[in-house]
Design a protein around this motif. Structure first.
Motif, mmCIF file in Angstrom:
data_model
loop_
_atom_site.group_PDB
_atom_site.id
_atom_site.type_symbol
_atom_site.label_atom_id
_atom_site.label_comp_id
_atom_site.label_asym_id
_atom_site.label_seq_id
_atom_site.Cartn_x
_atom_site.Cartn_y
_atom_site.Cartn_z
ATOM 1 N N GLY A 177 3.518 -0.063 8.761
ATOM 2 C CA GLY A 177 4.481 0.262 7.781
ATOM 3 C C GLY A 177 5.357 -1.019 7.464
ATOM 4 N N PRO A 180 3.256 -4.344 5.105
ATOM 5 C CA PRO A 180 3.254 -4.450 3.666
ATOM 6 C C PRO A 180 4.416 -5.255 3.200
ATOM 7 N N PHE A 181 5.697 -5.035 3.745
ATOM 8 C CA PHE A 181 6.889 -5.538 3.191
ATOM 9 C C PHE A 181 7.081 -7.052 3.511
ATOM 10 N N LYS A 184 4.547 -9.026 1.627
ATOM 11 C CA LYS A 184 4.974 -9.233 0.232
ATOM 12 C C LYS A 184 6.174 -10.566 0.223
ATOM 13 N N GLU A 256 -3.492 -3.678 8.049
ATOM 14 C CA GLU A 256 -2.384 -3.724 6.917
ATOM 15 C C GLU A 256 -2.647 -4.886 6.252
ATOM 16 N N PHE B 259 -4.498 5.320 -4.906
ATOM 17 C CA PHE B 259 -3.353 4.955 -4.004
ATOM 18 C C PHE B 259 -2.668 3.563 -4.292
ATOM 19 N N SER B 260 -3.038 2.982 -5.500
ATOM 20 C CA SER B 260 -2.606 1.706 -5.776
ATOM 21 C C SER B 260 -1.274 1.991 -6.462
ATOM 22 N N PRO B 261 -0.321 0.881 -6.408
ATOM 23 C CA PRO B 261 0.812 0.906 -7.041
ATOM 24 C C PRO B 261 0.939 0.754 -8.660
ATOM 25 N N PRO C 180 3.473 5.122 -4.909
ATOM 26 C CA PRO C 180 3.336 3.906 -4.860
ATOM 27 C C PRO C 180 3.648 3.257 -6.169
ATOM 28 N N GLN C 258 6.937 4.814 4.159
ATOM 29 C CA GLN C 258 6.872 4.061 4.975
ATOM 30 C C GLN C 258 5.807 2.849 4.716
ATOM 31 N N PHE C 259 4.620 3.258 4.380
ATOM 32 C CA PHE C 259 3.728 2.060 4.129
ATOM 33 C C PHE C 259 3.702 1.288 2.724
ATOM 34 N N SER C 260 4.768 1.608 1.999
ATOM 35 C CA SER C 260 4.933 0.694 0.907
ATOM 36 C C SER C 260 5.300 -0.604 1.149
ATOM 37 N N PRO C 261 5.210 -1.428 0.306
ATOM 38 C CA PRO C 261 5.716 -3.024 0.306
ATOM 39 C C PRO C 261 7.140 -3.141 0.438
ATOM 40 N N TYR C 262 8.103 -1.976 0.335
ATOM 41 C CA TYR C 262 9.299 -2.323 0.466
ATOM 42 C C TYR C 262 10.065 -1.748 1.740
#
Lengths: 302, 302, 302
Positions: A177, A180-181, A184, A256, B259-261, C180, C258-262
């Motif tokens: 988790g 991913p950020f 980025k 990831e 599941f893509s953004p 997402p 949780q698994f987002s790129p933020y």
């Protein structure tokens, strides 16, 4: 090895990595001036409890997760596992809640986990294996070599590193988790196409203690052959001892990277251990030394 | 059908798609001038072993994965599956390592997989089913119709295509990982809101060979009903034979679109096969023909 | 409670949320002028069937999923589950296909699911539990309290909300896929670092009906302790009744945060229910009231 011994004493069960993170920030803030290249350091709430170091002009990123497996208190003296700890009855666990320090034993009853602490433990309190470091001949044995050795290796790499990102990630033992950020951020600042995972793997019938660092050809996930071929060819030219691993299961921060929205090749490279996810993880010191050397060599030459 | 026969001879086990990718690039480079619209072609290391074609002003993207299932050599003559191959003892496997060509048989002993090649096979070597193409009446039978037929269909669609992305992805059989960066690229260049998956599905009690291309209402993942309703209405107006599928399991590149953004609707559309993931995959030629026609028709009319 | 009763009558099985979405848009369009702050409203095809409300200058986002579990018709009177419905033979199911309204019973035979509707049901038709709302003393009992109560709570929060995103998501019961792109939108417009999940959880030996809203310390996924500590401290200062949950299984829209790129902290907060995912979900009204109050209080004070 003082750094490693200090690292092994830090509490860092997944989701509660801040003590480990603060220890690392103190170390980095003091030592970075002695390193070959002074890195840019990114940390703080914006990055949760992760730390990012940027050296020169990176082509490759090195990832080391700073969390450990452990347990969490539930209701009525129950415990719930965090990550996949080895369940050994009577293992000593330590932690701290609002009422003070905790030291207790792991109890197992009909597939459920309990503690034997005389008082109630606050809900959601994390417990870790009580640390017990043993230097036995050519081996180190302790809880949490996975992934304190991966952090240690990454910090040793920092001393001579010219170009590269070094990334201390969180939550790996519970599925991830933070990568991913973190990805980025690095891709929007100084993008890379290559990632190495600094983590610990398993001794098996094909991977033996003392026979070198492991370059993993696959676990549950599979890196691209073209990248692995380049790595293996470089490794062969390096004179650093290494072993090739082929596993069907397991995962790492590499997962990831694989599923990220960036075309980044990745490879897991780390020492193998016995007694995985137990208080008695055991690694050969020569394999740790080969791990540090291989990371340094590859980041320089990839 | 020469193109299809050539495709079926390419090696492309997940993670080692470069031979298939190079074959496709040669074909595309030569043939694109004969197509109705000359596409922009994106490939090379930036895209790993994937290939992207852009025709006109796309509203829809068509995805075909270019990897296949297979096996990887481990230690002591062991094999580990890649993707989910059907395990049939004595199946012939082929591959190549640093010592030369390999042809051997799959052996099964107490749930573990082995090869019987007389010499050791280098760790991490990929093996594929030995190809055996059979044209029997109205059917084609061979290994890897999944997804050589999906690639073939996409290339046939290219001949008349005016507006659309055509995307050749990798790693699908091992869970994916290329679709996220491919989608990021197309969304940042010429964004779309619709995706079709060109892949092969299963013959079941509700989906019969020879009765048309399959439009999948769900597998493990579920597209949005509003999009499916539009597709089914168009399909009904097309006179192209089709069947509706409802499955509880299975997945495709559609999962990574879901599941893509990006808010992109998706639908799996492809011929059904018997003897899935075995050396004897079998598809009715009329269903392949309907697959090509349906993809063309929908990309034009969606 | 009229709003809640109306919500409980809307059809919204995952992938077919448009009726629920249209109902919400009508409600929001009419009521938003009575709210403390007039929000910006984002909806329409660009957002699939999701709805986003922006109030003032958000620091926190509140997520409520608008889909429900259910069933889908397959072949030969078979049904396939959507999400994880409780399988109770003879449960009444309702839906609609091209031939008209459907009301039938769930039948179970050797682990397979069937319906008993006298005519064939079109493939891919979604069926939901026939709604039956019961107000029994201090409890509400009905199908789909999960997550009609979460939507209801979020709409009540809107009445006084000054700063925050309120997000109505889709597909949650089948693993997600809208969060997402919703997160990407809000992060590119007015980014936040905190998310609360407005959803319903389970009564267990540690979480009792009538004893307050649940703040979840973990389910299968684990939020960051530092954020939970802030929430619990605030909750303690609020005088709103709450309970702390520690679960090993289960998930929510929090997983995709949780698994987002933020780097966004998240926490699940909602009333507990009995008879989960059945037509007889049961929640104490005082817990619903505490849920609304806690969401309001935290969004204001975090």
């Amino acid at each position: 090895m003082k750094l490693l011994f200090d690292l092994l004493q830090q509490f860092g069960v997944s989701g509660q990595e801040y003590q480990t993170s603060e220890f690392l920030m103190q170390y980095i803030s003091k030592r970075k001036y002695e390193w070959n290249v002074l890195p840019d350091v990114f940390s703080g709430e914006t990055f949760h409890d992760c730390i990012i170091l940027k050296f020169g002009n990176p082509r490759t990123a090195l990832f080391a997760h700073i969390d450990t497996i452990g347990f969490m208190s539930r209701y009525e003296n129950q415990l719930v596992a965090i990550g996949g700890p080895e369940i050994i009855p009577n293992t000593e666990l330590v932690g701290r809640d609002g009422l003070g320090d905790i030291i207790c034993k792991l109890k197992v009853h009909e597939d459920s986990l309990f503690h034997d602490f005389p008082r109630k433990i606050e809900r959601g309190t994390r417990l870790a294996f009580n640390q017990n470091i043993r230097m036995t001949g050519d081996f180190i044995q302790a809880a949490y070599l996975d992934n304190r050795l991966g952090i240690y290796s990454a910090l040793k790499v920092c001393e001579e590193l010219e170009d590269g990102w070094v990334i201390f990630s969180t939550y790996e033992e519970t599925g991830g988790g933070s990568v991913p950020f973190l990805l980025k951020f690095i891709q929007e600042n100084s993008p890379i196409t290559q990632a190495l995972i600094s983590d610990i793997t398993w001794v098996t019938e094909g991977v033996r203690p003392g026979e070198g660092v492991v370059i993993s050809i696959r676990d549950k996930f599979i890196p691209r052959k073209r990248f692995l071929d380049r790595i293996i060819k470089l490794a062969e030219s390096s004179a650093i001892p290494f072993q090739l691993e082929v596993e069907e299961y397991g995962g790492s921060d590499g997962r990831e990277v694989q599923f990220s929205p960036y075309a980044i090749d990745w490879c897991f490279i780390g020492a193998p251990e016995e007694h995985v996810h137990s208080p008695n993880e055991k690694v050969a010191l020569v394999d740790l030394e080969a791990m540090i050397q291989m990371h340094s060599f590859l980041i320089k030459n990839l």
